[in-house]
Motif scaffolding. Structure first.
Motif, short mmCIF file in Angstrom:
data_model
loop_
_atom_site.label_atom_id
_atom_site.label_comp_id
_atom_site.label_asym_id
_atom_site.label_seq_id
_atom_site.Cartn_x
_atom_site.Cartn_y
_atom_site.Cartn_z
N PHE A 122 0.83 -1.21 0.00
CA PHE A 122 0.00 0.00 0.00
C PHE A 122 0.87 1.26 0.00
CE2 PHE A 122 -1.82 3.45 2.52
CZ PHE A 122 -2.90 3.77 1.72
N ARG A 123 1.89 1.28 0.86
CA ARG A 123 2.78 2.46 0.94
C ARG A 123 3.43 2.75 -0.41
NH1 ARG A 123 4.10 0.57 6.01
NH2 ARG A 123 5.85 -0.61 5.20
N LYS A 124 3.90 1.70 -1.08
CA LYS A 124 4.55 1.88 -2.38
C LYS A 124 3.58 2.49 -3.39
CE LYS A 124 7.90 -1.81 -1.78
NZ LYS A 124 8.26 -3.19 -2.13
N GLU A 125 2.37 1.98 -3.43
CA GLU A 125 1.36 2.52 -4.36
C GLU A 125 0.99 3.95 -3.98
OE1 GLU A 125 -0.64 0.92 -7.30
OE2 GLU A 125 1.47 0.41 -7.14
N HIS A 126 0.85 4.18 -2.68
CA HIS A 126 0.46 5.52 -2.23
C HIS A 126 1.55 6.55 -2.54
CE1 HIS A 126 -2.13 8.26 -0.15
NE2 HIS A 126 -1.14 8.65 0.64
N LYS A 127 2.80 6.15 -2.41
CA LYS A 127 3.90 7.05 -2.78
C LYS A 127 3.83 7.42 -4.25
CE LYS A 127 7.39 5.83 0.64
NZ LYS A 127 8.70 5.21 0.87
N LYS A 128 3.52 6.44 -5.09
CA LYS A 128 3.39 6.71 -6.52
C LYS A 128 2.27 7.72 -6.79
CE LYS A 128 4.99 2.14 -8.01
NZ LYS A 128 4.59 0.88 -8.65
N VAL A 129 1.16 7.55 -6.10
CA VAL A 129 0.04 8.48 -6.27
C VAL A 129 0.45 9.88 -5.82
CG1 VAL A 129 -2.29 9.06 -5.45
CG2 VAL A 129 -1.73 6.69 -6.03
N MET A 130 1.06 9.97 -4.64
CA MET A 130 1.43 11.27 -4.09
C MET A 130 2.49 11.96 -4.96
SD MET A 130 -0.69 11.52 -1.75
CE MET A 130 -0.17 13.10 -1.15
N ARG A 131 3.47 11.22 -5.42
CA ARG A 131 4.50 11.82 -6.29
C ARG A 131 3.89 12.31 -7.59
NH1 ARG A 131 8.99 7.38 -4.97
NH2 ARG A 131 9.85 8.37 -3.12
N SER A 132 2.95 11.57 -8.10
CA SER A 132 2.25 11.96 -9.33
C SER A 132 1.50 13.28 -9.10
CB SER A 132 1.29 10.85 -9.75
OG SER A 132 0.50 11.26 -10.83
N MET A 133 0.83 13.39 -7.96
CA MET A 133 0.08 14.61 -7.65
C MET A 133 1.03 15.78 -7.40
SD MET A 133 -2.88 12.88 -5.32
CE MET A 133 -3.80 14.35 -4.97
N GLU A 134 2.15 15.51 -6.70
CA GLU A 134 3.12 16.57 -6.41
C GLU A 134 3.82 17.07 -7.66
OE1 GLU A 134 5.74 14.80 -3.57
OE2 GLU A 134 4.29 14.93 -1.94
N SER A 135 3.87 16.24 -8.69
CA SER A 135 4.55 16.63 -9.92
C SER A 135 3.72 17.61 -10.75
CB SER A 135 4.87 15.40 -10.77
OG SER A 135 3.68 14.89 -11.35
N GLY A 136 2.51 17.85 -10.31
CA GLY A 136 1.64 18.77 -11.03
C GLY A 136 0.69 18.07 -11.97
N GLN B 4 -2.84 6.06 -11.34
CA GLN B 4 -3.95 5.24 -10.87
C GLN B 4 -3.39 3.95 -10.27
OE1 GLN B 4 -7.20 6.28 -10.87
NE2 GLN B 4 -6.27 8.19 -11.57
N PRO B 5 -3.64 3.71 -8.98
CA PRO B 5 -3.11 2.51 -8.33
C PRO B 5 -3.58 1.23 -9.02
CG PRO B 5 -4.12 3.98 -6.73
CD PRO B 5 -4.44 4.52 -8.08
N THR B 6 -2.69 0.27 -9.12
CA THR B 6 -3.04 -1.02 -9.71
C THR B 6 -3.28 -2.08 -8.64
OG1 THR B 6 -0.69 -1.57 -9.92
CG2 THR B 6 -1.75 -0.56 -11.83
#
Length: 139
Positions: free
Chosen positions: A73-87, A95-97
């Motif tokens: 979950f943490r790994k997926e959530h980091k991907k989501v957050m980094r995507s959002m932080e990138s603008g 989108q989490p898989t």
């Protein structure tokens, strides 16, 4: 282990729901979090659930499984957050898989901050402060 994919998903969905109903195991700000008796009872419930799939399940097996679920979950959530932080916006946000990602969203604010994440926040703050300072100087 499971005869079919749907059967596994149903089982693990039930397991995650039992975990969610036991904030003494995951809610670090909860008074119950430090209550060993409540934690032992909650682990017993999860052990009994896991024994439906693995007769040899123990508290150790349950904690390892929970750690695996949370780590994924943490790994997926980091991907989501980094995507959002990138603008990224709208359709561009990652989108989490992970099929149970949404089921574990109750954990997103329950991680203990690490030095690395604190450093990332500090760097972000410094960047923002420098930007504000540059704007003030230019004004």
């Amino acid at each position: 282990m499971c005869a079919c994919l749907d059967g596994c998903r149903i089982f693990w969905s039930e397991f995650i729901n039992l975990y969610k109903k036991s904030p003494c195991l995951w809610k670090i700000s909860s008074f119950e979090y430090s209550n060993k008796t409540k934690k032992a009872a909650a682990y017993d419930i999860l052990v009994n659930k896991l024994k439906e799939k693995d007769e040899t399940a123990t508290k150790d097996t349950v904690t390892k499984k929970i750690n695996n679920l949370r780590s994924s979950f943490r790994k997926e959530h980091k991907k989501v957050m980094r995507s959002m932080e990138s603008g990224a916006s709208g359709d561009d946000v990652y989108q989490p898989t992970l099929w149970y990602y949404d089921m574990l969203l109750f954990l997103k604010d329950q991680e203990m901050p690490t030095q690395q994440s604190n450093l990332r926040v500090l760097k972000s703050f410094v960047k923002q402060e420098n930007l504000v300072l540059m704007i003030v100087i230019l004004y």
